[in-house]
Design an enzyme around this catalytic site. Structure first.
Site, PDB file in Angstrom:
ATOM      1  N   ARG A  54       0.865  -1.178   0.000  1.00 32.62           N
ATOM      2  CA  ARG A  54       0.000   0.000   0.000  1.00 32.62           C
ATOM      3  C   ARG A  54       0.899   1.224   0.000  1.00 32.62           C
ATOM      4  NH1 ARG A  54       2.476   1.669   3.659  1.00 32.62           N
ATOM      5  NH2 ARG A  54       0.940   3.290   3.912  1.00 32.62           N
ATOM      6  N   GLY A  55       0.291   2.419  -0.046  1.00 29.81           N
ATOM      7  CA  GLY A  55       1.087   3.639  -0.203  1.00 29.81           C
ATOM      8  C   GLY A  55       1.175   3.926  -1.707  1.00 29.81           C
ATOM      9  N   ARG A  99      -7.509  -0.088  -6.661  1.00 22.38           N
ATOM     10  CA  ARG A  99      -7.728   0.958  -5.657  1.00 22.38           C
ATOM     11  C   ARG A  99      -7.917   2.285  -6.389  1.00 22.38           C
ATOM     12  NH1 ARG A  99      -4.159   1.172  -0.453  1.00 22.38           N
ATOM     13  NH2 ARG A  99      -6.062   2.196   0.269  1.00 22.38           N
ATOM     14  N   GLN A 212      -1.884   2.245  10.019  1.00 19.53           N
ATOM     15  CA  GLN A 212      -0.592   2.298   9.305  1.00 19.53           C
ATOM     16  C   GLN A 212       0.444   3.084  10.088  1.00 19.53           C
ATOM     17  OE1 GLN A 212      -3.587   2.804   7.935  1.00 19.53           O
ATOM     18  NE2 GLN A 212      -3.640   2.332   5.763  1.00 19.53           N
ATOM     19  N   ASP A 253      -1.893  10.832  -1.655  1.00 27.90           N
ATOM     20  CA  ASP A 253      -2.175   9.819  -2.685  1.00 27.90           C
ATOM     21  C   ASP A 253      -2.501  10.451  -4.026  1.00 27.90           C
ATOM     22  OD1 ASP A 253      -2.755   8.349  -0.046  1.00 27.90           O
ATOM     23  OD2 ASP A 253      -2.641   6.794  -1.596  1.00 27.90           O
ATOM     24  N   LYS A 264      -4.654   9.881   3.687  1.00 27.01           N
ATOM     25  CA  LYS A 264      -5.380   8.997   4.605  1.00 27.01           C
ATOM     26  C   LYS A 264      -6.389   9.769   5.444  1.00 27.01           C
ATOM     27  CE  LYS A 264      -5.085   5.492   4.665  1.00 27.01           C
ATOM     28  NZ  LYS A 264      -6.040   4.674   3.877  1.00 27.01           N
TER      29      LYS A 264
HETATM   30  O1  MRU Z   1      -4.410   3.191   2.357  1.00 29.45           O
HETATM   31  P1  MRU Z   1      -2.924   3.383   2.253  1.00 29.45           P
HETATM   32  O2  MRU Z   1      -2.162   2.734   3.349  1.00 29.45           O
HETATM   33  O3  MRU Z   1      -2.422   2.976   0.870  1.00 29.45           O
HETATM   34  O4  MRU Z   1      -2.733   4.944   2.388  1.00 29.45           O
HETATM   35  C1  MRU Z   1      -1.433   5.484   2.312  1.00 29.45           C
HETATM   36  C2  MRU Z   1      -1.374   6.939   2.547  1.00 29.45           C
HETATM   37  O5  MRU Z   1      -2.355   7.576   2.837  1.00 29.45           O
HETATM   38  C3  MRU Z   1      -0.048   7.599   2.352  1.00 29.45           C
HETATM   39  O6  MRU Z   1       0.065   8.728   3.150  1.00 29.45           O
HETATM   40  C4  MRU Z   1       0.095   8.020   0.883  1.00 29.45           C
HETATM   41  O7  MRU Z   1      -0.098   6.924   0.026  1.00 29.45           O
HETATM   42  C5  MRU Z   1       1.404   8.633   0.587  1.00 29.45           C
HETATM   43  S1  MRU Z   1       2.654   7.398   0.468  1.00 29.45           S
HETATM   44  C6  MRU Z   1       4.151   8.083   0.183  1.00 29.45           C
END
Ligand code: MRU
Length: 376
Positions: A54-55, A99, A212, A253, A264
């Protein structure tokens, strides 16, 4: 293990088997460090959908490697060049649907499809896709490092004013090494500050529902020897009011061309609290996270809604066993919005691989004139 050390990667080709790509199953952290093999593009799609990876940047890189795996699958099963291409295009659609919020997914898939568009030679296609996926990862490492080099200047300036006291940085979710290929985005300035001996302490939002922050960011920081404290998501405002936060840095994101940022769920509330307490609120991002086609983040960024069990249940270590237990009565409905949008007006600045700019159309265009011009 050294995180972000030179050899750390979140996704890598299997050293002995070119038909396999390896990932860390992030769902198992911090209790277990488990490496998994991806052998098909469906494995890659599942890894993204189920949040083994994820990320935003890592989601994109996983999709890129999955298209390489799709090309290998097509070699094994499809006879004609057209049949191979059709198979890869279908894999791209499957991956694109995993996603919705992180724009890096679409960006990486498009970049891989450009490779296909650029070659008529079906035999060399798989190798070209392998090289492109590897290049996306190498570039991401360089980009994250550059974000860190720019962002560390903000921390260094505060450290100078603090007269030797640690700089208190608050971060939300995991925009760390685990969210990228290495270094992270929000964490890159933190890691470089630590390398340079600048005293720092990180407030880590736990980041319900998937945690996370407490499960991934805290794990990374502990492995790097960086002072940190996990706090519940609602504590940040209180700490800011009491002068305990010098700086907020989060990831994103998807960033609109005018500087709105989706990140997030809960990021927006932190930005509001930061504004009320005059705490600088920075967002760190690779330019691959900018969606040049949209301007109004609140209206135009699709917000992922995930399964209710992430809210109704909690997972933790019970002795030696990882258990998931129900935390909310069965007759109460739940909702699970995974992201929110922080309007540009609440963002002090954007930390990118080309430098720090205002969260505005002019600020972003100033750093990336070639991209801004292309969509104007
Ligand atoms: O749902 P996730 O864990 O994929 O969300 C991740 C985030 O919100 C991060 O802050 C974002 O992807 C930036 S990653 C460098």
């Amino acid at each position: 293990m050294n995180i972000p050390g030179e050899n750390f990667r979140t996704i890598w080709p299997h050293p002995e088997d070119p038909r396999v790509v390896r990932i860390i199953d992030q769902r198992q952290l911090p209790h277990r460090y488990v490496v998994c093999d991806l052998a098909t593009h469906q494995d890659g799609a599942r890894a993204i959908r189920d949040m083994m990876v994820r990320g935003a940047p890592l989601i994109g890189a996983t999709a890129a490697w999955s298209l390489y795996l799709a090309a290998l699958e097509a070699e094994r099963t499809a006879k004609s060049r057209q049949a191979r291409l059709d198979f890869i295009l279908e894999a791209a659609e499957t991956l694109n649907a995993t996603r919705p919020t992180a724009v890096n997914l679409r960006w990486a898939i498009e970049r891989m499809l450009d490779v296909i568009r650029g070659t008529d030679d079906a035999d060399s296609l798989t190798e070209r896709l392998r090289r492109e996926a590897a290049a996306i990862c190498d570039e991401d490492v360089a980009i994250s490092r550059a974000i860190g080099e720019h962002g560390v200047e903000l921390i260094a300036a505060i450290a100078e004013r603090n007269g030797g006291n640690p700089v208190n940085i608050l971060t939300h979710c995991n925009a760390g090494s685990l969210a990228t290929i290495n270094w992270g985005t929000a964490t890159a300035p933190i890691y470089i500050a630590h390398e340079r001996g600048i005293p720092i302490h990180v407030w880590v939002d736990e980041t319900r529902p998937r945690n996370q922050g407490s499960q991934l960011t805290a794990w990374e920081l502990a492995r790097s020897g960086i002072a940190h404290t996990v706090i519940v998501d609602n504590a940040g405002g209180h700490l800011m009011q009491h002068g305990q936060v010098d700086l907020c840095i989060t990831g994103t994101d998807r960033t609109t061309r005018s500087g709105d940022v989706a990140n997030k769920i809960g990021t927006y509330l932190k930005a509001l609290a930061a504004r009320d307490s005059d705490v600088p609120f920075y967002v760190a991002l690779p330019s691959t996270t900018i969606d040049w086609t949209i301007s109004d983040g609140v209206r135009e960024i699709p917000i992922e809604e995930r399964g209710g069990e992430e809210v109704s249940h909690i997972t933790g270590l019970d002795g030696e066993v990882v258990r998931t237990v129900r935390a909310i009565a069965e007759d109460s409905p739940v909702a699970n919005f995974a992201f929110d949008v922080t309007p540009a007006r609440l963002v002090t600045g954007l930390i990118t691989e080309r430098g720090i700019c205002a969260a505005s159309e002019e600020g972003i265009a100033g750093l990336f004139p070639e991209r801004a011009g292309a969509v104007a």
